[in-house]
Design an enzyme around this catalytic site. Structure first.
Site, PDB file in Angstrom:
ATOM      1  N   HIS A 147      46.224  36.081  31.831  1.00 19.24           N
ATOM      2  CA  HIS A 147      46.300  35.317  32.984  1.00 19.24           C
ATOM      3  C   HIS A 147      47.528  34.767  33.421  1.00 19.24           C
ATOM      4  CE1 HIS A 147      44.753  33.126  36.418  1.00 19.24           C
ATOM      5  NE2 HIS A 147      45.161  31.984  36.119  1.00 19.24           N
ATOM      6  N   GLU A 150      54.685  39.092  29.684  1.00 22.06           N
ATOM      7  CA  GLU A 150      53.434  39.674  29.498  1.00 22.06           C
ATOM      8  C   GLU A 150      53.328  40.920  28.633  1.00 22.06           C
ATOM      9  OE1 GLU A 150      51.199  39.878  33.384  1.00 22.06           O
ATOM     10  OE2 GLU A 150      50.433  38.003  33.041  1.00 22.06           O
TER      11      GLU A 150
HETATM   12  C1  GAR Z   1      49.160  40.720  35.452  1.00 19.37           C
HETATM   13  O1  GAR Z   1      50.467  40.135  35.782  1.00 19.37           O
HETATM   14  C2  GAR Z   1      48.083  40.091  35.141  1.00 19.37           C
HETATM   15  O2  GAR Z   1      48.638  38.659  34.689  1.00 19.37           O
HETATM   16  C3  GAR Z   1      47.385  39.666  36.259  1.00 19.37           C
HETATM   17  O3  GAR Z   1      47.369  41.007  36.779  1.00 19.37           O
HETATM   18  C4  GAR Z   1      48.758  41.580  36.527  1.00 19.37           C
HETATM   19  C5  GAR Z   1      48.653  42.948  36.569  1.00 19.37           C
HETATM   20  O4  GAR Z   1      49.924  43.706  36.506  1.00 19.37           O
HETATM   21  N1  GAR Z   1      46.074  39.391  36.305  1.00 19.37           N
HETATM   22  C6  GAR Z   1      45.548  38.573  36.853  1.00 19.37           C
HETATM   23  O5  GAR Z   1      45.785  37.897  37.803  1.00 19.37           O
HETATM   24  C7  GAR Z   1      43.944  38.212  36.406  1.00 19.37           C
HETATM   25  N2  GAR Z   1      43.449  36.962  36.933  1.00 19.37           N
HETATM   26  P1  GAR Z   1      49.683  45.187  35.910  1.00 19.37           P
HETATM   27  O6  GAR Z   1      48.632  46.039  36.710  1.00 19.37           O
HETATM   28  O7  GAR Z   1      50.945  45.633  36.241  1.00 19.37           O
HETATM   29  O8  GAR Z   1      49.667  45.061  34.261  1.00 19.37           O
END
Ligand code: GAR
Length: 218
Positions: free
Chosen positions: A113, A178
């Site tokens: 998150h 991340e």
């Molecule tokens: C990520 O930054 C993650 O933290 C967020 O979605 C993005 C997905 O990126 N998740 C949330 O907001 C969950 N509440 P990605 O598809 O490029 O991995």
């Protein structure tokens, strides 16, 4: 979980840059997980292409075809369970999970998150941190429980918000963090170093009262 090559399902809804980081780190040997399947609720998610390119089996179920969360979640589990996943990685999977799903995989679901939980559960986290005038922001890997963005935290990555930084700029820097911390946290769980019991996280058998924290200097 205390063995290598933990069978890991990754669930996505969009770009899948976190998924890509898992794929790359498995390929380079930085982590030792068996990504057995990638699942999406969105047939157009670019992450599905990333998985196919890496030779990982994919499946997709359109959530709009179901009239309840649990019905969709049961259809999702029907796709995942033949792979017997030991760990589920939510990587930008933008669905609220039903209690049934959380219990079905209890203690085996991780989410990332984009905030320093318990700050800013929900959406628009970067803008909310900027608007609040926060000096620091970050991202959190946590176990999933029935409370949205509320399960016990495992690992956080933290940075300093730059003066005048936009939410978009912050998002780019948070995502880079991340990509480093999520595979690391998943490996800790796969190796049994971090465990989940009775709604709490433990490290080497001791309650994890604070998440592990990595500061990323400018
Ligand atoms: C990520 O930054 C993650 O933290 C967020 O979605 C993005 C997905 O990126 N998740 C949330 O907001 C969950 N509440 P990605 O598809 O490029 O991995």
């Amino acid at each position: 979980m205390s063995h290598s090559r933990c069978k890991t399902a990754i669930l996505i809804s969009g770009s899948g840059s976190n998924l890509q980081s898992f794929i790359d780190q498995v390929a380079s040997g930085s982590i030792d997980l068996d990504i057995c399947t990638v699942f999406s609720n969105n047939a157009r998610a670019f992450g599905l292409e990333r998985a196919k390119k890496a030779g990982i089996p994919t499946s997709c179920v359109d959530h709009t075809a179901f009239d309840s969360r649990e019905a969709f979640d049961r259809a999702t589990a029907a796709e995942l369970d033949p792979y017997e996943p030991e760990l589920l990685i939510l990587a930008g999977f933008m669905r609220i999970l039903s209690p049934w799903f959380v219990r079905h995989y209890e203690g085996r679901i991780l989410n990332i998150h984009p905030a320093l939980l318990p700050l800013y559960p929900g959406l628009n986290t970067h803008q909310r941190a900027i608007d609040a005038g926060d000096a620091q922001h970050g991202t959190t890997v946590h176990f999933v429980t029935e409370e949205l963005d509320g399960g016990p935290c495992i690992l956080q990555g933290r940075l300093a918000i730059r003066r005048g930084e936009t939410a978009e700029q912050l998002n780019r820097r948070i995502q880079a963090i991340e990509h480093q911390i999520y595979p690391k946290a998943a490996q800790l769980v796969a190796d049994g170093e971090i465990t989940f019991r009775d709604g709490r996280a433990f490290r080497d058998g001791q309650p994890l009262t604070e998440p592990l924290l990595i500061d990323f200097p400018d």
